[in-house]
Scaffold this motif. Sequence first.
Motif, PDB file in Angstrom:
ATOM      1  N   HIS A 156       0.816  -1.206   0.000  1.00  0.00           N
ATOM      2  CA  HIS A 156       0.000   0.000   0.000  1.00  0.00           C
ATOM      3  C   HIS A 156       0.855   1.263   0.000  1.00  0.00           C
ATOM      4  CE1 HIS A 156      -4.057  -1.888   1.332  1.00  0.00           C
ATOM      5  NE2 HIS A 156      -3.445  -2.603   0.401  1.00  0.00           N
ATOM      6  N   LEU A 157       2.023   1.216   0.618  1.00  0.00           N
ATOM      7  CA  LEU A 157       2.933   2.366   0.539  1.00  0.00           C
ATOM      8  C   LEU A 157       3.446   2.574  -0.881  1.00  0.00           C
ATOM      9  CD1 LEU A 157       4.981   2.053   3.844  1.00  0.00           C
ATOM     10  CD2 LEU A 157       3.423   3.905   3.218  1.00  0.00           C
ATOM     11  N   LEU A 158       3.749   1.477  -1.576  1.00  0.00           N
ATOM     12  CA  LEU A 158       4.153   1.594  -2.982  1.00  0.00           C
ATOM     13  C   LEU A 158       3.022   2.166  -3.829  1.00  0.00           C
ATOM     14  CD1 LEU A 158       6.135  -1.735  -3.480  1.00  0.00           C
ATOM     15  CD2 LEU A 158       7.054   0.584  -3.510  1.00  0.00           C
ATOM     16  N   LEU A 159       1.806   1.708  -3.586  1.00  0.00           N
ATOM     17  CA  LEU A 159       0.649   2.228  -4.308  1.00  0.00           C
ATOM     18  C   LEU A 159       0.463   3.720  -4.025  1.00  0.00           C
ATOM     19  CD1 LEU A 159      -1.761   1.450  -6.125  1.00  0.00           C
ATOM     20  CD2 LEU A 159      -3.042   1.043  -4.038  1.00  0.00           C
TER      21      LEU A 159
ATOM     22  N   ILE B 292       3.092   5.656  -5.979  1.00  0.00           N
ATOM     23  CA  ILE B 292       2.751   5.724  -7.405  1.00  0.00           C
ATOM     24  C   ILE B 292       1.647   6.740  -7.633  1.00  0.00           C
ATOM     25  CG2 ILE B 292       1.697   4.425  -9.298  1.00  0.00           C
ATOM     26  CD1 ILE B 292       3.176   1.945  -8.174  1.00  0.00           C
ATOM     27  N   PHE B 293       0.630   6.714  -6.776  1.00  0.00           N
ATOM     28  CA  PHE B 293      -0.477   7.649  -6.936  1.00  0.00           C
ATOM     29  C   PHE B 293      -0.024   9.092  -6.788  1.00  0.00           C
ATOM     30  CE2 PHE B 293      -4.102  10.142  -5.588  1.00  0.00           C
ATOM     31  CZ  PHE B 293      -5.044   9.784  -6.526  1.00  0.00           C
ATOM     32  N   VAL B 294       0.759   9.358  -5.767  1.00  0.00           N
ATOM     33  CA  VAL B 294       1.224  10.726  -5.534  1.00  0.00           C
ATOM     34  C   VAL B 294       2.097  11.198  -6.694  1.00  0.00           C
ATOM     35  CG1 VAL B 294       2.698  12.152  -4.055  1.00  0.00           C
ATOM     36  CG2 VAL B 294       1.001  10.637  -3.036  1.00  0.00           C
ATOM     37  N   ALA B 295       2.956  10.317  -7.193  1.00  0.00           N
ATOM     38  CA  ALA B 295       3.862  10.706  -8.275  1.00  0.00           C
ATOM     39  C   ALA B 295       3.132  10.967  -9.589  1.00  0.00           C
ATOM     40  CB  ALA B 295       4.920   9.624  -8.482  1.00  0.00           C
TER      41      ALA B 295
ATOM     42  N   VAL C 116      -3.297  16.024 -11.012  1.00  0.00           N
ATOM     43  CA  VAL C 116      -4.432  15.865 -11.911  1.00  0.00           C
ATOM     44  C   VAL C 116      -5.755  15.857 -11.152  1.00  0.00           C
ATOM     45  CG1 VAL C 116      -5.457  14.338 -13.638  1.00  0.00           C
ATOM     46  CG2 VAL C 116      -2.986  14.592 -13.518  1.00  0.00           C
ATOM     47  N   PHE C 117      -5.758  15.246  -9.958  1.00  0.00           N
ATOM     48  CA  PHE C 117      -6.989  15.079  -9.199  1.00  0.00           C
ATOM     49  C   PHE C 117      -6.936  15.887  -7.913  1.00  0.00           C
ATOM     50  CE2 PHE C 117      -6.873  11.344 -11.862  1.00  0.00           C
ATOM     51  CZ  PHE C 117      -8.172  11.335 -12.360  1.00  0.00           C
TER      52      PHE C 117
ATOM     53  N   GLY D   5      -7.115  13.542   4.050  1.00  0.00           N
ATOM     54  CA  GLY D   5      -7.052  12.150   4.465  1.00  0.00           C
ATOM     55  C   GLY D   5      -6.791  11.152   3.352  1.00  0.00           C
ATOM     56  N   ASP D   6      -6.481  11.621   2.164  1.00  0.00           N
ATOM     57  CA  ASP D   6      -6.315  10.701   1.039  1.00  0.00           C
ATOM     58  C   ASP D   6      -5.144   9.742   1.218  1.00  0.00           C
ATOM     59  OD1 ASP D   6      -8.533  11.658  -0.218  1.00  0.00           O
ATOM     60  OD2 ASP D   6      -7.445  12.924  -1.641  1.00  0.00           O
ATOM     61  N   SER D   7      -4.063  10.213   1.790  1.00  0.00           N
ATOM     62  CA  SER D   7      -2.906   9.330   1.994  1.00  0.00           C
ATOM     63  C   SER D   7      -3.265   8.176   2.917  1.00  0.00           C
ATOM     64  CB  SER D   7      -1.741  10.110   2.596  1.00  0.00           C
ATOM     65  OG  SER D   7      -1.304  11.097   1.704  1.00  0.00           O
ATOM     66  N   TRP D   8      -3.989   8.477   3.996  1.00  0.00           N
ATOM     67  CA  TRP D   8      -4.400   7.417   4.923  1.00  0.00           C
ATOM     68  C   TRP D   8      -5.400   6.466   4.277  1.00  0.00           C
ATOM     69  CZ3 TRP D   8      -1.357   6.532   8.711  1.00  0.00           C
ATOM     70  CH2 TRP D   8      -0.636   7.565   9.281  1.00  0.00           C
ATOM     71  N   GLN D   9      -6.275   7.014   3.426  1.00  0.00           N
ATOM     72  CA  GLN D   9      -7.240   6.165   2.729  1.00  0.00           C
ATOM     73  C   GLN D   9      -6.530   5.156   1.833  1.00  0.00           C
ATOM     74  OE1 GLN D   9     -10.779   6.033   2.352  1.00  0.00           O
ATOM     75  NE2 GLN D   9     -10.878   7.182   4.249  1.00  0.00           N
ATOM     76  N   ILE D  10      -5.545   5.630   1.085  1.00  0.00           N
ATOM     77  CA  ILE D  10      -4.815   4.733   0.190  1.00  0.00           C
ATOM     78  C   ILE D  10      -3.988   3.736   0.988  1.00  0.00           C
ATOM     79  CG2 ILE D  10      -3.007   4.613  -1.575  1.00  0.00           C
ATOM     80  CD1 ILE D  10      -4.085   7.244  -2.683  1.00  0.00           C
TER      81      ILE D  10
END
Length: 100
Positions: free
Chosen positions: A49-52, A55-58, A63-64, A69-74
């Motif tokens: 989940h940290l890798l995910l 990737i999402f942040v990068a 764009v979005f 709380g998005d980091s904790w959600q992911i």
Amino acid sequence: MKVIIIAGKVVFAVIWLGLFALLAGANGELSTQSIGLLSLLLAVMVITHLLLLGIFVATMKEVFPWRKGDSWQILAFGIFAWLSILQRPKPDQDSTPPRP
């Protein structure tokens, strides 16, 4: 799609609760091998989940819309949180559809 996202979050919540309950000894005595296996599974899930999240942040943060709380959600829900963030309307989109 919303039903799939909610169901995925529920499944991950159950997995997290189950792993922590087993590690806390809610099931009674566990062998050393069982504790090691559960710890390994928990570590694999956290690393994945940290890798995910990375990737999402990068790739998607600019764009979005990014909320507090998005980091904790992911981290907690993985791909299902990512999908729920992707489903949000962009801030530049109007909530009303264009007239014909």
